[in-house]
Design a protein around this motif. Structure first.
Motif, PDB file in Angstrom:
ATOM      1  N   THR A 199      -3.618  21.269  12.786  1.00 39.99           N
ATOM      2  CA  THR A 199      -4.863  21.115  12.020  1.00 39.99           C
ATOM      3  C   THR A 199      -5.448  22.490  11.717  1.00 39.99           C
ATOM      4  O   THR A 199      -6.151  22.657  10.721  1.00 39.99           O
ATOM      5  CB  THR A 199      -5.903  20.309  12.839  1.00 39.99           C
ATOM      6  N   GLY A 200      -5.118  23.450  12.577  1.00 35.49           N
ATOM      7  CA  GLY A 200      -5.612  24.811  12.398  1.00 35.49           C
ATOM      8  C   GLY A 200      -5.323  25.411  11.029  1.00 35.49           C
ATOM      9  O   GLY A 200      -6.050  26.284  10.577  1.00 35.49           O
ATOM     10  N   HIS A 201      -4.277  24.923  10.323  1.00 36.53           N
ATOM     11  CA  HIS A 201      -4.005  25.531   9.005  1.00 36.53           C
ATOM     12  C   HIS A 201      -5.081  25.161   7.977  1.00 36.53           C
ATOM     13  O   HIS A 201      -5.080  25.705   6.886  1.00 36.53           O
ATOM     14  CB  HIS A 201      -2.584  25.257   8.506  1.00 36.53           C
ATOM     15  N   HIS A 202      -5.966  24.241   8.329  1.00 34.49           N
ATOM     16  CA  HIS A 202      -7.130  23.988   7.465  1.00 34.49           C
ATOM     17  C   HIS A 202      -8.345  24.814   7.895  1.00 34.49           C
ATOM     18  O   HIS A 202      -9.378  24.766   7.241  1.00 34.49           O
ATOM     19  CB  HIS A 202      -7.495  22.503   7.481  1.00 34.49           C
ATOM     20  N   TYR A 203      -8.214  25.526   9.007  1.00 36.79           N
ATOM     21  CA  TYR A 203      -9.355  26.257   9.558  1.00 36.79           C
ATOM     22  C   TYR A 203      -9.193  27.775   9.413  1.00 36.79           C
ATOM     23  O   TYR A 203      -9.819  28.538  10.121  1.00 36.79           O
ATOM     24  CB  TYR A 203      -9.567  25.889  11.039  1.00 36.79           C
ATOM     25  N   TYR A 204      -8.302  28.197   8.497  1.00 36.19           N
ATOM     26  CA  TYR A 204      -8.115  29.636   8.306  1.00 36.19           C
ATOM     27  C   TYR A 204      -9.344  30.291   7.659  1.00 36.19           C
ATOM     28  O   TYR A 204      -9.814  31.335   8.082  1.00 36.19           O
ATOM     29  CB  TYR A 204      -6.923  29.904   7.362  1.00 36.19           C
ATOM     30  N   PHE A 205      -9.819  29.643   6.558  1.00 39.62           N
ATOM     31  CA  PHE A 205     -10.733  30.370   5.662  1.00 39.62           C
ATOM     32  C   PHE A 205     -12.028  29.611   5.387  1.00 39.62           C
ATOM     33  O   PHE A 205     -12.571  29.670   4.293  1.00 39.62           O
ATOM     34  CB  PHE A 205     -10.029  30.655   4.326  1.00 39.62           C
ATOM     35  N   ILE A 206     -12.512  28.853   6.349  1.00 38.07           N
ATOM     36  CA  ILE A 206     -13.709  28.049   6.063  1.00 38.07           C
ATOM     37  C   ILE A 206     -14.901  28.490   6.912  1.00 38.07           C
ATOM     38  O   ILE A 206     -15.871  27.755   7.043  1.00 38.07           O
ATOM     39  CB  ILE A 206     -13.442  26.540   6.264  1.00 38.07           C
ATOM     40  N   GLY A 207     -14.818  29.678   7.494  1.00 35.88           N
ATOM     41  CA  GLY A 207     -15.931  30.148   8.314  1.00 35.88           C
ATOM     42  C   GLY A 207     -15.749  29.837   9.786  1.00 35.88           C
ATOM     43  O   GLY A 207     -16.722  29.772  10.534  1.00 35.88           O
ATOM     44  N   THR A 208     -14.499  29.649  10.199  1.00 34.23           N
ATOM     45  CA  THR A 208     -14.171  29.361  11.596  1.00 34.23           C
ATOM     46  C   THR A 208     -13.487  30.603  12.187  1.00 34.23           C
ATOM     47  O   THR A 208     -12.997  31.448  11.432  1.00 34.23           O
ATOM     48  CB  THR A 208     -13.253  28.134  11.677  1.00 34.23           C
ATOM     49  N   PRO A 209     -13.422  30.699  13.530  1.00 31.86           N
ATOM     50  CA  PRO A 209     -12.907  31.929  14.149  1.00 31.86           C
ATOM     51  C   PRO A 209     -11.471  32.255  13.733  1.00 31.86           C
ATOM     52  O   PRO A 209     -10.691  31.361  13.406  1.00 31.86           O
ATOM     53  CB  PRO A 209     -12.960  31.619  15.655  1.00 31.86           C
ATOM     54  N   SER A 210     -11.142  33.557  13.789  1.00 34.02           N
ATOM     55  CA  SER A 210      -9.831  33.979  13.278  1.00 34.02           C
ATOM     56  C   SER A 210      -8.695  33.558  14.200  1.00 34.02           C
ATOM     57  O   SER A 210      -7.535  33.641  13.794  1.00 34.02           O
ATOM     58  CB  SER A 210      -9.815  35.491  13.060  1.00 34.02           C
ATOM     59  N   TYR A 211      -9.000  33.091  15.444  1.00 33.97           N
ATOM     60  CA  TYR A 211      -7.856  32.662  16.271  1.00 33.97           C
ATOM     61  C   TYR A 211      -7.127  31.482  15.641  1.00 33.97           C
ATOM     62  O   TYR A 211      -5.979  31.205  15.966  1.00 33.97           O
ATOM     63  CB  TYR A 211      -8.242  32.383  17.731  1.00 33.97           C
ATOM     64  N   TRP A 212      -7.794  30.757  14.707  1.00 38.66           N
ATOM     65  CA  TRP A 212      -7.107  29.644  14.033  1.00 38.66           C
ATOM     66  C   TRP A 212      -5.959  30.146  13.164  1.00 38.66           C
ATOM     67  O   TRP A 212      -5.022  29.396  12.869  1.00 38.66           O
ATOM     68  CB  TRP A 212      -8.089  28.818  13.198  1.00 38.66           C
ATOM     69  N   LEU A 213      -5.999  31.408  12.734  1.00 33.49           N
ATOM     70  CA  LEU A 213      -4.884  31.943  11.954  1.00 33.49           C
ATOM     71  C   LEU A 213      -3.607  31.930  12.785  1.00 33.49           C
ATOM     72  O   LEU A 213      -2.533  31.613  12.292  1.00 33.49           O
ATOM     73  CB  LEU A 213      -5.178  33.369  11.470  1.00 33.49           C
ATOM     74  N   TRP A 214      -3.751  32.289  14.069  1.00 30.21           N
ATOM     75  CA  TRP A 214      -2.586  32.285  14.974  1.00 30.21           C
ATOM     76  C   TRP A 214      -2.183  30.869  15.330  1.00 30.21           C
ATOM     77  O   TRP A 214      -1.025  30.489  15.199  1.00 30.21           O
ATOM     78  CB  TRP A 214      -2.925  33.042  16.267  1.00 30.21           C
ATOM     79  N   ILE A 215      -3.164  30.112  15.785  1.00 28.61           N
ATOM     80  CA  ILE A 215      -2.843  28.768  16.287  1.00 28.61           C
ATOM     81  C   ILE A 215      -2.323  27.892  15.148  1.00 28.61           C
ATOM     82  O   ILE A 215      -1.274  27.245  15.262  1.00 28.61           O
ATOM     83  CB  ILE A 215      -4.093  28.146  16.935  1.00 28.61           C
ATOM     84  N   GLY A 216      -3.066  27.903  14.029  1.00 31.83           N
ATOM     85  CA  GLY A 216      -2.644  27.090  12.893  1.00 31.83           C
ATOM     86  C   GLY A 216      -1.280  27.525  12.375  1.00 31.83           C
ATOM     87  O   GLY A 216      -0.432  26.701  12.053  1.00 31.83           O
ATOM     88  N   GLY A 217      -1.080  28.842  12.310  1.00 30.39           N
ATOM     89  CA  GLY A 217       0.184  29.360  11.787  1.00 30.39           C
ATOM     90  C   GLY A 217       1.377  28.955  12.640  1.00 30.39           C
ATOM     91  O   GLY A 217       2.368  28.426  12.130  1.00 30.39           O
TER      92      GLY A 217
END
Lengths: 230, 455
Positions: free
Chosen positions: B236-254
């Motif tokens: 689900t993290g790949h929807h949380y990259y660029f919406i104002g959520t913490p940057s750790y989602w880039l790692w987790i989502g990726g």
């Protein structure tokens, strides 16, 4: 070989573990969102703008934070890119701003509602979005041709370049503005951007609703656009 | 079929056909608008067509899942539907609510939140309707003499789909919160619990069509849905990259969304291997085509094309462009549309008693829809990549870029015409089957004796 009960155990334990991690990250994210999005600036006006955004299903055509449909422009940084004057004109009469182009629904927003939408876009535009949207790095923007007249005024970059290009940067709906100072004097340019219909009835050039000061700034800048100016 | 009450599935499937046809019409309205023919703009502006197109998709898929469950669960559990009349009531209610929603969209009655446009009062009705459905299926399983893994996986998929609709109803004033919860519904549905439903229906079809041992099919079913949740929940993290959520989602989502294709790869291998291994030569070969086709197209559309733009370094440029539309069309087609068409193709001869297995129209429907959809995906993909380069990389104005892309939308319309001809053939075939007759097959088990009388 893997047994069915082992497969079931893999499924159940994996699902429980990752659900728990996901819920924990959700809690953590909600604690960090306020700082990252300037939640303190979430005024009543911004909130009203957000609800207007939803009531009119704006993301049925546009994207915001990259989310929505792909029929109309990305609006995350629209406040910086186009400025409040342009956004206001667009919301009041979109077909006048982009005549003969892809159509937007005309909404009968009150002045207060337009201000709410502008406030909403301003707030959205200040969020820390981990680098989105990216700056263009190749081609047209990077290879922009040097132009005379010094730095482009902000109002010029926000409003005029939506349709006109200068030095290779900007839209192609209206004619390019390179050398426009050779063709027209200041008086004509001022009459033209103040009320295009009075100068040339039937023209598609919209009335921009700029202030006197903004018009002056644009006209002075345009009159410096001469071939010999470089 | 085994029980009279399974007949209700026919009406769910018929509703699917109708809603699918409507969905395609709205797709064409949007494609034509993209090439400049927007004569319908005063009555059906793009945002109305878009909301209608996507919501019809969601509703016909839920209707298809429900029809599939009403068909499969009695067969698996060896007892009729617990409340047969409730199934009809629940179908009618679902149709009334969704038709009201779609008409409402045309008058600006909506929520304006991508995929969840259905207005709030109707949301509650949807939840009640789905809970009635889940209760009916749940009671059928509860009172059954036999409980199979397939039916349990299917049941929990349906139950969780109902439960996960709720986060989308949390009221918010903050755009980031709004998006955050919206993906709890949309992502955890299509890359989570809907895959449970998919796994359950696929397992049923593969057991019936290939004759492979149930223990083997169900063991791998657990492994596949295990991989789905292992990757899909944090994916689900790949929807949380660029919406104002913490940057750790880039790692987790990726990382986790890069693993998502594994579940689909598993499904593709599973479908192909079981079809090859199956000793039984089932006469309904076209149903096996749809089943195996579903596994393969889901892997390509949802797995590979999803992975193609899920890494944050790539998604930074493709996020919010037509690249997403490219992935979405083939993913929904492969994973869920083909699955529902597979169960319909399998169930129709049983429901109606007519054995129209290998007709030319059925074969044409399979190939025309699939080739059409692949061509549509290519058109969207080329348009999307061109948009990324011209708009995101080179900084051209949006409308100027869109003018450059029009040619690809002409290609899209041509491809969609082929796709639609296949869908018309499928619906034609569906109609040719005629009404469900409800002949209850003679079985030595207690089944036939317990069967409820016809409605």
């Amino acid at each position: 070989m893997l047994s069915k009960s082992a497969a079931r155990a893999f499924f159940l334990s994996g699902t429980l573990l990752f659900s728990a991690v996901f819920i924990w990250l959700t809690v953590d994210t909600f604690q960090r969102i306020p700082a990252q999005t300037n939640a303190g600036d979430l005024t009543e006006s911004v909130v009203r703008g957000k609800h207007l955004w939803e009531e009119n299903n704006c993301m049925g055509c546009h994207t915001l934070l990259g989310e929505g449909a792909y029929y109309a422009p990305e609006l995350t940084r629209v406040y910086d890119r186009r400025g409040p004057a342009f956004i206001g004109q667009m919301l009041r009469d979109p077909e006048a701003v982009y005549p003969g182009q892809r159509r937007m629904v005309t909404y009968d927003f009150t002045d207060e509602q337009v201000a709410d939408m502008v406030a909403f876009f301003e707030w959205i535009g200040r969020m820390d979005l981990n680098g989105f949207p990216p700056e263009p790095t190749i081609g047209i923007a990077a290879a922009a041709i040097a132009i005379p007249g010094g730095k482009r005024p902000e109002i010029f970059s926000q409003v005029c370049t939506a349709c006109h290009s200068l030095g290779g940067v900007g839209g192609t709906i209206g004619p390019a503005l390179d050398g426009v100072g050779d063709r027209f004097d200041r008086g004509y340019l001022m009459r033209w951007i103040t009320d295009p219909q009075a100068v040339k009835p039937g023209t598609k050039m919209p009335q921009l609703g700029l202030t006197e000061e903004q018009r002056n700034e644009v006209v002075i800048f345009l009159s410096k656009q001469r071939e010999a100016g470089l | 079929m085994k029980y009279q009450s399974q007949k209700v599935a026919y009406w769910f499937f018929a509703t699917c056909m109708l809603l699918l046809a409507l969905q395609i019409i709205y797709g064409f309205i949007m494609a034509f608008a993209h090439v400049g023919f927007d004569v319908l703009h005063p009555w059906i502006p793009f945002n109305v067509a878009r909301a209608t197109h996507t919501n019809l998709l969601i509703v016909w898929m839920l209707t298809g899942f429900m029809g599939a469950a009403y068909f499969i669960i009695p067969d698996e559990c060896e007892r009729p539907i617990y409340w047969p009349r409730l199934a009809y009531v629940q179908l009618i209610a679902l149709v009334v609510v969704s038709v009201t929603a779609v008409i409402g969209f045309h008058f600006g009655w909506w929520e304006g939140r991508k995929f969840l446009e259905i207005p709030r009062p109707l949301d509650y009705l949807v939840v009640v309707d789905v809970l009635l459905f889940v209760a009916n299926i749940g009671m059928t399983i509860w009172k059954a003499p036999k409980i199979t893994t397939t039916s349990i996986v299917l049941f929990f998929g349906l139950l969780m789909a109902a439960v996960l609709y709720l986060p989308g109803m949390i009221p918010t004033d903050h755009q980031t919160h709004d998006s955050f919860w919206r993906w709890w519904v949309v992502h955890l549905w299509v890359e989570g619990v809907w895959e449970l439903i998919m796994g359950g229906i696929l397992a049923y079809l593969l057991i019936r069509l290939t004759g492979v041992d149930r223990e083997l099919v169900e063991k791998w079913l657990y492994v596949i849905v295990g991989f789905t949740f292992l990757s899909g929940i944090l994916g689900t993290g790949h929807h949380y990259y660029f919406i104002g959520t913490p940057s750790y989602w880039l790692w987790i989502g990726g990382i986790f969304s890069a693993l998502e294709p594994l579940a689909f790869l598993g499904m593709a291998i599973y479908g192909l291997a079981l079809a090859k291994k199956g000793g039984r030569n089932h006469p309904n070969r076209i149903a096996l085509f749809w089943t195996v086709g579903c596994c393969v197209m889901a892997f390509v559309g949802a797995g590979l094309l999803g992975a193609a733009h899920t890494l944050p370094q790539v998604n930074l440029f493709t996020h919010g462009t037509l690249v997403t539309a490219m992935h979405a069309h083939m993913a929904f087609w492969g994973a869920y549309a083909m699955l529902i068409l597979a169960i319909i193709t399998y169930a129709m001869p049983i429901l109606t008693g007519r054995k129209l297995f290998e007709t030319a129209s059925a074969t044409f429907a399979f190939w025309a829809t699939n080739i059409g959809m692949i061509a549509m995906t290519v058109a969207f993909g080329v348009a999307g990549v061109a948009q990324v380069y011209l708009e995101r990389r080179a900084g051209m104005e949006f409308l100027d870029v869109q003018r450059e892309l029009q040619v690809h939308f002409i290609g899209l319309i041509l491809a969609a015409t082929l796709f639609t001809s296949g869908v018309i053939a499928f619906i034609y075939n569906f109609i040719r089957y005629g009404w469900p007759v409800g002949d209850v097959e003679e079985t030595p088990s207690s089944g036939a004796a317990v069967a409820a009388p016809a409605e």
